[in-house]
Structure formats: C-alpha cells, structure tokens
Enzyme design. Structure first.
Site, short mmCIF file in Angstrom:
data_model
loop_
_atom_site.label_atom_id
_atom_site.label_comp_id
_atom_site.label_asym_id
_atom_site.label_seq_id
_atom_site.Cartn_x
_atom_site.Cartn_y
_atom_site.Cartn_z
N ASP B 307 49.08 27.33 54.10
CA ASP B 307 48.92 28.07 52.79
C ASP B 307 49.61 29.14 52.96
O ASP B 307 49.27 30.17 53.79
CB ASP B 307 47.55 27.98 52.17
CG ASP B 307 47.13 26.62 51.86
OD1 ASP B 307 47.86 26.00 51.23
OD2 ASP B 307 45.86 26.33 52.12
N THR B 376 33.89 41.64 36.93
CA THR B 376 33.00 40.85 37.33
C THR B 376 33.72 39.49 37.03
O THR B 376 34.86 39.35 36.21
CB THR B 376 31.78 40.78 35.80
OG1 THR B 376 32.70 40.71 34.60
CG2 THR B 376 31.20 42.01 35.83
N SER B 382 38.34 45.23 35.18
CA SER B 382 37.83 46.23 35.74
C SER B 382 38.41 47.64 35.05
O SER B 382 39.58 47.30 34.44
CB SER B 382 37.95 46.48 37.35
OG SER B 382 39.28 46.90 37.62
N ASP B 517 40.66 24.26 52.18
CA ASP B 517 39.24 24.73 51.71
C ASP B 517 38.57 24.06 50.49
O ASP B 517 37.61 23.77 50.28
CB ASP B 517 38.90 26.18 51.63
CG ASP B 517 39.92 26.89 50.91
OD1 ASP B 517 40.63 26.18 50.03
OD2 ASP B 517 40.00 28.04 50.70
#
Lengths: 567, 681
Positions: B307, B376, B382, B517
């Site tokens: 990847d 968040t 942000s 993953d």
C-alpha cells in the site's frame, strides 16, 4: 604421453562439441514430431506402420501409460530374443551349425540386449548364428537405443510442458527415432565401415593360408551393420569376442575415431535438444559443459596412468607405457580415450582389455560407470540419469539461495526429491549388494581369474558394468556360469527399468506443474557455478557411495603396485 | 510480550535459564516415539543401542575402553540433536510463559440481551457470539469485534508498544484482543474466538512449537536425508562381504562408526531447531506466522504488493503550497493557516507552520485569549478562535458543511476547482476558512519515505518485483511510483482490483505477498501466498492473513521475506556442510578400517592420525561436537544479504561447501592430537 595423444583428445572433443548442435537440432525435430527432409521418402513408411498396428501417433499418453507400453514392449522383445537364441539350432542362417545357448546364457543375453547393456558372457563368433546376431541382437540394438531416446523425450516434455497431463506417445517416439535417426545414420556409417574394410556378408568364414603356410579360419558375418548400431546406440555388443579390438570390427585409426564419435554424438546432441525443449539452449550447454569436464578429467587420468606404465616392469627393464592388452594399431592414447568414452556412455564396446589397464587407469572406466554413466552417457539414458542428479543439485542449491528450488521453471518439491533419490539409489544398492553376494559365495568366488584386490576389481567391474547397463567387460572374469549369468541378468534389468519408472513418474509430475518464471532471485542454471555444482554433486554422491569398494579394489591394487606387488 | 521477547533474545544462548530446562527437554526427546520423527537421528540411536548391547555380549578384539568411548559419543550425537531442538523451543517457551501471564484470570462482563445489565463470569466460560461490556481499566477478556463505542486500548501486552490505540465499532479498527486493557471510554464487543482459540492462545501454541508441522521443503529435505542414509547403509553393509573376500573381517563397532559419520547427522540433528528458530525470529520481530509453511513461502515471494500510504510514503503529508481563493492573498491564507496550526502537533500541522515561515517569513505566538478547536472524528475540523476571530482548517467537504452560508458561492466553486487540481497532482487539499470566509486550500503532498528507494533496489536484486497499490489517480500514482522506485503500480485500486492482480500474478506462476488491515482486504489477504495482516486491522483481516504484524508496520514485509529466505538458506548451507564433511571422515576411517587387510592403504591416512582407534574415535567425536558447535548458527540463521542468487550461491558454496570439505580435516586432526596426548586411546 605424447603431443599426438593430446592432439587426438583435443580433436575428438572439438568434433564432438561441433556435432552437438546439428545432432541436437535433428533430435529436436523428432522430439517435436516435425517434418524432416527424410519424411519425403520415409513418411509413407511411418504412416504404414501406424496403420498396420492401429496406432494413432497423436494420441497422448500420461506417464503411467507411457511406462506400461514401454515395459510391455520391452518384455515382449525380451521373450522374442530368448526364443530366437534358444531355438537357434533349428533356425536358418546358421552356417556353422551352432546349437542354441544354455538357458542361463540365453536369459542373460536376452536381457542384456533389451536393457541396452550388451554384456556378453559368450564369444559372438563361436556361439551365435547369423540369424541370432541379426534378428535377436541387432534388432534389440536399434529398439533399446530408440527406447532410451524416447524416454529422454518424455522427460524433456515433463520439464517443458505446463499443466499438462501427458508426455507424448511411446510408439510414435519409437518409430520416429528408429526411422528418421538410427536407421539412416547406421546405413551411412555402415557403408563407411565397409569402405574401411569391415566385412558385411552372410558367409560364415574364409580359410586362408598365412605367410608361414599355416591354415587359418577367419570368421566373417554381417559385421559392418551390427557395428554401426553397436556404437551409435551405445549398445556395445560386438560381433566378435574381442569387440572393437578385432581388426574386422575396427580396422583403422579412422574407424576408431568414427566409433568413438558415434558413441557420444547422440548423447551430446540430446543435451542441446533438452535446452531447446525447455526454451533456453544455454541450459543444454551448461549440462554438456559439466559432462565434458568430468570426461576430460577422466581421460587425463587414464591416459596419464597408462602412459606412465607399470613401475614394477620398469624395474625389470621394460620401459614405456602400459601396452598390455592394447592393440598396436591404436596405441596408448587411442585405447585410453576409447575406454573412457565407452564407459562415459553406457556403450561398453572396447578396443583394448580394461582388465590389463593399470589400477588407476582402469579405475576411471569403473568410476565412470558407478556415477551412473551420466557423463554424456548412453543414448537417452545419459541425459535422463544426469537430470536426476540435476534435480538433487538444484534442490540443495535452491535452498542455499533461500527459495523453494526450481529448475527450468519447474518447482522441485518433495515428490521429485523422493523419486530422484530412489532412482539414483538403484545403482549403488544393486551393484554393492550383488558384488557382496558374489564375494562371499562359492559360485561367485569361482569367477575371477586373479586373486587379491585385482580379483575383487573384476567382480566389482562386472556388476557395475551390468547394472549401469554398460556391458563392457574387465575380462578375467569367467562369467558364463549360471550364477553370473543369472545375477548379472537380474542386475541389468533392475539397473535399466528400476531407474526408468521413477524417472517417468518425475516427468509426469513435472508436466502437471505450473511454470515458474525466472527472476533475479532464482538461481541461474546456465552459468559456471551451476556447472561446478553439478560436477560436485555427481562426484560426491558417486564417490562417497563407492569409495570403500574402490579402496578394496583398484586403490589397494594401485598402492600394491607402487610397492612392487602385482596381482 | 515483546519486551520480554527482546530480553530473551538478548540473553545468551547457553545461559543457565535456558540450558537447564533444555537439558530436561533433551532427555524427554530421547523417547523413541519422539525420535522416530527424525529418521536419521533414529538410526543413530538404534546403532548406539545395538553397540551398547554388543558391548555386553560381544567379543571382537577391540579394547573395551575404546568401545565405551565410542558408544558414549554415539549417544552424545543423538543427545546433542535433541538438545538443539530443546534449546530452540526453550526460547519460545520463555515467551509463552509471559504470554500466559497476560492471559491469566480474565473476567468478563457478559451482557444479557440488548440491555445494559451484565453478569461477571470467568473468561474461560465465554462462548462464541457472547456480547461483553468492557469499561475503563478493564482487561479485554476475549478476542472480539467492537460493536458499539470507541475506546483507547493499551495493547502493550501483545505488541510491546505502550502508546494506546483507538478501537471503534465499524471501520477497520474494530478488532480487540484478549489481554489488552481499555484505558478510556467503554465499548461493547462480540466474542469472535472460543476459549483456547484466541489470538494469545494461538501465539502461545506457535512459540512453544506445539503445533509445529513439517513444512514442504523440510519434508523434501528429510526425504533426501533418508535417501542418503539408505545409500550409506548399503555402502557400509556391503563392506563385511568385501572384507571377507580380502580374507579378513571388520568389527561391527567400526562399521557402525563409519555409518554414523557418513549419514547426514549434522543437518538431521539441527533440522527441526532451524525451523523453530525461524518462527522464533519472526516472533521476536513481532510478526506471528500462523504456520511454518507461510514463513517458507515468504522466502519464495516474487511479487510484493505494498500500500502506498504508510508503506511507501510516510503516512503524514507535508504542506508544500498555499492556494488562495476569493481574492484573498496567499499570504493571508498562510497566516490564517499558521495560526490554526500552532497548536496542531500532528506532523501535517507542524509542516504548515514551517511552510508559512519558509515562504513568507511568518511567525506567530498563540494569542493569549485563544481557544483551540480540537480535531474530532465528528466535525473533522480543527482550528483556533481568538478575540472575535475563528479560523477553521479541515477537509474541504467538512469546511463547507461547517459553513453552509458560503457552500454555494462562486468562491466555493473556485475552492472545489483548486482542490480538484491538487488531488490530480497527487496531493491532499486542506481547506481553510476564517470567520465564515473561505480563504483557500493548503497543498499537502505525499512524502516518499527516506531510504525506501534503496530497499526496493535490494528487493529487485533479490528478484522480487514491487507493486504499489494506491487509491490515487494513475497520474499521481505514476509520479510517486517513479519517485519511490517501485516496479509497477495499481492506481485507483479497489479491493477487487487487488484480488484480481493477485490472481493474475499467481496464474503466471508467481508467489505474491501483501499486507492489509481492512475487512475489504480480507479476500486479497486470503488469496495471497503470504498475507500479512496488521494487528490494528479488523478481525476479518487478521483471520484471513497467514501472518499478523503486531507492530502494524507494512514495511516489515521486506524483512519477513529475508527471514523466510534465511530459513531455507540455513537448511541448505548445513546440508551442504554435512555432506561435504564426509570426504574427510572417509579419509580418517577407510585407512583405519582396511589397513589390516591391505597395509598399503595406510597411505590414505593423509591426516597422519596416530592409530586406527584414534582415527575412528576422532571422526566420531568430531561428528558429535560439530552439532553442538553449529547450534548457534542453526538458531541464528546464516547471514542473508540481498544479492543475486548466483552470487549468493557462490558465496554459500565457498563457505559451507568448501569450508565443509576442509574444516573436518583440521578438526579431526586436532581431536586426534588431543585424545592421544591424554592417552584416551
């Protein structure tokens, strides 16, 4: 050693290397089933054969069928030859009226010729009729050679084909090899022999009056034709008892050179064919390089030992090289080279008596056979035997570069290793155990002419020659006894077919495998490291197995000679 | 776990902690049932037993002292073999013990139905599919999948890494492992592994070698060794007959000695130790292989799928350009971005601060009244607010969503156009807004990892082709691929594309390795010959792969390949060494054995060994001691360097082939000098 001697060796080797590619190309055409120029004349004959026997040459066979058909055919031939020999007395073309040979001799001889060994426990001119020589033996000479080449083709296909179930058609391979290769080449070579003075007649013998006025009977026969296939097919069974030492089999230095070349030319050509079949002719050259290297080392040792002669005789004032058992028209270099050539291949024709070689000079022919005759080797048998060693070599090499080993694009895994070990073990197991039997039994001990280590060498040589399907004799051993005829016969059969079956099983397994493309991580099997590794594996496996027996035979013999003791 | 693993790696091989249990293990492995798994060593044991019996009942003219020593060394040969295996396992056992400690006494809070009522119960009583509640401070009692909630989890017990990781429902980070600790928030998990079947259980079984099965190459090698043993059995078995021809006899003891020195005891004794040590090396490398077969396959890899993000490029992008919109200047944009990033400690944030200083010489302090707007997962924005101003920084869509008033303006359209451009150029755009006004976008660029180009060069030398997998468009992908030096790339890759690529390569006869993953990686992981799942990944991915990387570091694939190759090379090298040794042993034993039959064979005693007895004993002692001497090499593995196969082979043949030919000549001579000087024979 002389300049002429070395020149002969150099010229011979160069000619062989020059012939390898053209021979390989021809064989490749047959391997592929392509049309050759000879098809125009012989094509209809081939087609006729297939029609007559109801064979479809395009019908492919898996390894099991290929093996079964090959075995059945060879067994039938064996029975046929046995019958011809036993019934010889009642059959025509028997000008000297010989009776059929004994059961054990006929058994031994029939196997011997079926297994491409041509071990001869008899004297040809004093035992066999012309019909037996032609119908029994010469036919076998052709067909056993064709079988060897066909089997090599089957193994090549195993390496070359991808995810395939079949290895070709045994009958088609046999027919093509016999018709387009062996027969035409033999015709040409036989004509050359006749021109050189080799007899080709159905007459039994001529009576001549020698210069001293004595009467002598000279045995004759269809010699030239048998001679041609004897060498080209690495059969080795001579028309006369003394084989190619006989002036009617091998009259001149030129016929001698042609004989040596025809022993090795098909085997050398097959290495090229293999390379071509797997898509990289350098693969073939790498194999041939390994073979030629071992060959030249052997030639050097034998020539050096024979030329150095016998120190015991030197003390007695008989200087010079060892001429015992050699023909004066050939001399030391031609005899030494011939001995190494004939044992490198599984030919077994001889132009000098190996028994009379010096201990180490005679050790090389013996060791050549113990290696399994993979130094060029018998037609077909040499290359397939060699490839079995290549499988072991690549396995160890592959591990050492950190990959599952692969050879010419095929992964070498547990099955291949198992079968290759099995096939390679046949030779030492049979040779050593049979030699052991002969060296402790009364019947066995009755055989050797000499005592001490030399006598042991005679026994060891006989079983080595038989099991390795060489057929050359060390002489000195009286082998025409039920014991030796029987045991040697069994040895020849095991040595031939017990190697072939696992070999074909490997071919079948390889054909079914995927092709693994070569990467920088796979080990290149074309370079000098590979060649060196092949030589190393062959010498170490062969050497380690036979060293104790060689120590008790020729090596003990040699050091005794150095100390002034002869056997 | 890894900490203890590292500690055990550092302890000396022959330290008392490992030696004492290994001694016990070595004796237990002498049981015939255990020995028969190794046919060569079994043969050695049978011969040793036979000679022991003959010592009592037989008479063959050899001195009892000599025979006693010979038999002792034969037994030692067998013992050294079992010792090597026990030592290799010992290191795994130490690791298993610390793993067990992590697993001990877990209790679970099992939820009843969908309610929030739970019952406490021991983890060992849990069943597949049970729903559990795990709260702050709890140890996770079983392997499972997060079905609700987000939590930070300390997985040091498994990975040795103390920085906590996020585990959340859905997405690619939903798998949790028994024995790890939740350090904030609470999650609900569904049990995905029954008792004794969990990840830690599997690790324990693996490192202990309990599940060890012979790998394909190991089986092939064993067959070769058995074949050699049979050939040598006949070679030695035929000698009595030959000797009888020569008018003598060879004592059985001597024949047995010759046989044992010839059969490949060295490699046979070390074979299983090499395999165990190979797995062990992976474990110490924080990679768990589910089978030895996978480790072996790693050495055969032809194609490596990597990847892009996190493997080839550093996961963090760097700001390289300010692109202003709506009539604002780049300088204004930079200043706003600078202020918004001052408190942003991520590498991306820091790179923005740096870029503003580089281009415009801007520096700034966090204003005294500033309030930091933290990133968040919900807002994905942000920034900072100070005085009457608010600066927001975030993904373009998030910024537009947060400022609906400007979302449909021409400026927004301009911003979208610019961000598209950035994306096409292989970058990631980051939008900036100040007080509801769109200022522009920051160009965040992928940075290729330092040194990765050289790694790919090494792989190429090993014959491995690298393919970069990326979601980027082909143009960007090509640019990055060229920069990183990969051989090929797959752009805009979907999981299906990945799977197809693997199938295509495999159809061409190549072995493929990849790491992944996500759940959508699972089919490709399962299809690949070596699939390395990241420990941070989903349970599905961890199940599908045949290796799990506890550190979740995709570049490790490169080392894994190296370890696989090293394993095979060690076997090959020691086999070569073992067989090459036979030449010298022959030169020791053949003259000693036959000199009574043919005195002239004494000249073969080229080592000048003192007497036939000392020659035979020296060969046997050498044969036994060499096993012990090679144990460290077997456990460590032969040195692997990334170079072409031809070179590698040449090197190994030189060291282990030629070395194996020469070393025993020296060794046997030295032993002969030693045992004659202390009058053992």
């Amino acid at each position: 050693m002389t300049i002429q001697g070395w020149l002969l060796i150099a010229i011979f080797t160069s000619l062989l290397l020059l012939l390898a590619k053209p021979m390989g190309l021809w064989l490749f055409a047959l391997y592929e089933g392509r049309r050759t120029p000879l098809h125009r004349i012989l094509g209809p004959v081939e087609a006729g054969f297939y029609r007559l026997s109801g064979i479809d040459p395009a019908e492919e066979q898996g390894w099991r069928r290929y093996a079964v058909h090959m075995l059945i055919f060879n067994s039938m031939l064996l029975l046929f030859t046995y019958a011809v020999l036993r019934l010889q007395g009642g059959l025509p073309l028997n000008p000297l009226g010989y009776d059929g040979p004994s059961a054990d001799l006929a058994f031994n001889t029939a196997i011997s010729f079926a297994a491409n060994t041509n071990w001869q426990s008899y004297g040809g001119e004093s035992t066999l009729s012309n019909l037996s020589q032609m119908l029994g033996l010469t036919i076998q000479n052709f067909l056993s050679a064709a079988t060897g080449i066909s089997l090599a083709f089957a193994l090549f296909r195993g390496f070359a084909r991808r995810e395939a179930k079949t290895l070709g058609n045994y009958w088609a391979d046999m027919t093509r090899v016999t018709l387009y290769l062996l027969l035409p080449m033999c015709v040409v070579i036989a004509i050359f022999y006749v021109a050189s003075g080799v007899p080709q007649t159905l007459a039994a013998s001529v009576d001549v009056t020698t210069l001293e006025g004595a009467k002598q009977i000279l045995a004759l026969g269809p010699v030239a034709s048998q001679e041609a296939i004897k060498l080209l097919g690495t059969n080795g069974g001579g028309f006369f008892n003394v084989n190619s030492a006989h002036p009617f089999e091998n009259p001149t230095a030129l016929t001698n050179l042609v004989q040596m070349l025809s022993i090795l030319v098909v085997g050398a050509g097959l290495t090229w064919t293999f390379g071509k079949a797997v898509g990289n002719t350098r693969q073939g050259w790498a194999i041939l390089a390994a073979m030629i290297t071992i060959f030249l080392v052997g030639v050097t040792i034998t020539y050096w030992q024979e030329a150095a002669g016998n120190p015991v005789l030197h003390h007695l004032g008989a200087m010079g090289g060892n001429m015992e058992g050699k023909e004066t028209r050939f001399g030391i270099a031609q005899s030494a080279l011939y001995a190494v050539v004939t044992t490198a291949a599984s030919c077994g024709a001889v132009n000098a008596m190996h028994d009379s070689f010096t201990a180490l000079g005679g050790l090389i022919p013996l060791f050549n056979m113990q290696l399994g005759e993979v130094v060029i080797g018998g037609v077909g048998a040499g290359i397939y035997g060699f490839l079995l060693f290549a499988i072991l070599a690549i396995f160890v090499a592959g591990l050492m570069v950190g990959r599952t080993p692969e050879y010419v694009g095929k992964k070498i895994e547990a099955r291949e290793v198992k079968l290759a070990v099995l096939a390679i073990a046949v030779l030492p197991l049979t040779i050593l155990s049979f030699t052991a039997i002969a060296s402790v039994t009364e019947a066995g001990l009755a055989g050797p002419l000499n005592h001490g280590p030399h006598g042991f060498s005679e026994i060891l040589y006989a079983f080595t020659s038989a099991v390795a399907n060489n057929g050359s004799a060390f002489a000195g051993l009286s082998a025409n006894t039920p014991f030796y005829n029987g045991l040697l016969g069994i040895g020849m059969w095991i040595g031939r077919f017990f190697v072939i079956i696992p070999m074909l099983a490997i071919a079948g397994g390889l054909a079914a495998k995927k092709y693994t493309p070569e990467t920088a991580g796979s080990f290149p099997t074309t370079g000098p490291i590979w060649t060196a590794l092949l030589i190393g594996i062959i010498l170490i496996v062969g050497g380690l197995t036979f060293l104790p027996s060689l120590a008790l035979g020729p090596i003990a013999d040699h050091f005794a000679m150095v100390h002034g003791q002869l056997f | 776990m890894a900490k203890t693993a590292q500690a055990s790696a550092n302890t000396s091989l022959f330290s008392a902690d490992l030696m004492i249990p290994a001694l016990g293990g070595a004796f237990r492995k002498l049981h015939p049932r255990a020995l028969i798994r190794n046919p060569v060593m079994f043969t050695t044991a049978v011969i040793a037993a036979l000679l022991t019996i003959l010592l009592v009942i037989g008479q063959d003219g050899l001195s009892t002292g000599f025979k006693l020593q010979l038999i002792l060394w034969l037994w030692l040969t067998v013992f050294f073999g079992t010792m090597a295996e026990a030592l290799a396992e010992g290191r795994g056992k130490a690791q298993a013990a610390s793993l067990r400690a992590a697993k001990a006494e877990l209790t679970a809070k099992r939820l009843q139905g969908d309610s929030l009522i739970w019952e406490n119960m021991p983890a060992s009583a849990l069943k597949l599919g049970d729903m559990l509640l795990v709260q702050t401070g709890d140890l996770i009692p079983a392997d499972g999948e997060v079905v609700a909630g987000v939590a930070t989890v300390n997985e040091a017990a498994i990975t040795g890494e103390s920085a906590p990781v996020i585990r959340e429902a859905g997405g690619d980070r939903s798998a949790v492992t028994a024995g790890t600790r939740v350090i904030s928030d609470e999650i609900r998990i569904r049990v995905t592994a029954g008792p004794g079947q969990g990840f830690i259980d599997r690790m324990i079984a693996l490192v202990e070698g309990a599940e060890r099965q012979k790998t394909p190459n190991e089986i092939a090698l064993t067959l070769l060794l058995v074949g050699l043993t049979i050939i040598f059995l006949i070679a030695v078995g035929s000698i009595p007959a030959f000797a009888s021809y020569a008018g003598g006899s060879i004592p059985v003891t001597i024949l047995a000695a010759l046989l044992i020195t010839l059969i490949p005891t060295t490699i046979a004794a070390l074979l299983s130790a090499i395999g165990i040590a190979g797995m062990d090396r992976l474990v110490r490398f924080n990679v768990l292989a589910k089978s030895g077969r996978a480790v072996e396959a790693a050495g055969d890899i032809d194609v490596l799928l990597l990847d892009k993000t996190g493997t080839i490029t550093i996961g963090d992008r760097q700001a390289t350009e300010f692109r202003a919109v709506g009539g604002h200047s780049a300088e204004q944009l930079a200043h706003a971005a600078l202020l918004a990033s001052l408190a942003d400690e991520t590498p991306e944030g820091r790179s923005i601060v740096l870029l503003a200083r580089e281009i415009f010489g801007q520096t700034a302090e966090v204003p005294a009244d500033a309030q930091i707007i933290g990133f968040t997962a919900q807002t994905r924005i942000s920034g900072i607010s100070y005085g009457r101003h608010t600066i927001q920084k975030g993904a373009v869509d998030s910024i537009l969503r947060a400022n609906p008033a400007v979302a449909e303006t021409a400026t927004a359209t301009e911003l979208r156009r610019i961000t598209d451009e950035i994306a096409r150029a292989g970058g990631t755009p980051l939008a900036v807004a100040k007080d509801g006004q769109l200022l522009g976008a920051i160009f965040l660029k992928d940075i290729v990892k330092a040194g990765i180009r050289e790694r790919f060069g090494e792989l190429r030398a090993m014959g491995i082709r690298t393919v970069m997998i990326t979601g980027d468009n082909p143009l960007t992908a090509a640019a990055i691929a060229a920069e990183a030096g990969v051989d090929d790339f797959l752009a805009q890759a979907t999981p299906e594309d990945k799977l197809d690529l693997i199938r295509k390569e495999q159809a061409g006869g190549r072995l493929v390795a990849m790491c992944g993953d996500g759940t959508n990686d699972a089919p490709a992981l399962a299809q690949a010959d070596v699939g390395v799942a990241m420990n941070t990944g989903t349970q599905a991915a961890r199940e599908a792969g045949n290796m799990v990387d506890l550190d979740s570091d995709p570049t490790k694939l490169i080392e894994i390949v190296g370890i696989g190759k090293q394993l095979l090379m060690t076997r090959g090298a020691l086999t070569t060494f073992s067989v090459a040794n036979d030449v010298a042993k022959y030169f020791a034993i053949i003259p000693a054995m036959f000199v009574t039959l043919y005195p002239q064979l004494g000249v073969l005693n080229i080592m000048g060994l003192a007497s036939p007895e000392s020659a035979i004993l020296s060969a046997i002692i050498f044969n036994a001691l060499i096993i012990l001497l090679l144990v460290p090499l077997a456990l460590r593995g032969v040195t692997y360097r990334a170079m072409g196969a031809g070179q590698l082979l040449g090197r190994n043949i030189l060291i282990y082939g030629l070395g194996g030919l020469i070393a025993p000549f020296i060794g046997i001579k030295l032993i002969d000098l030693a045992i004659t000087s202390i009058a053992l024979v």
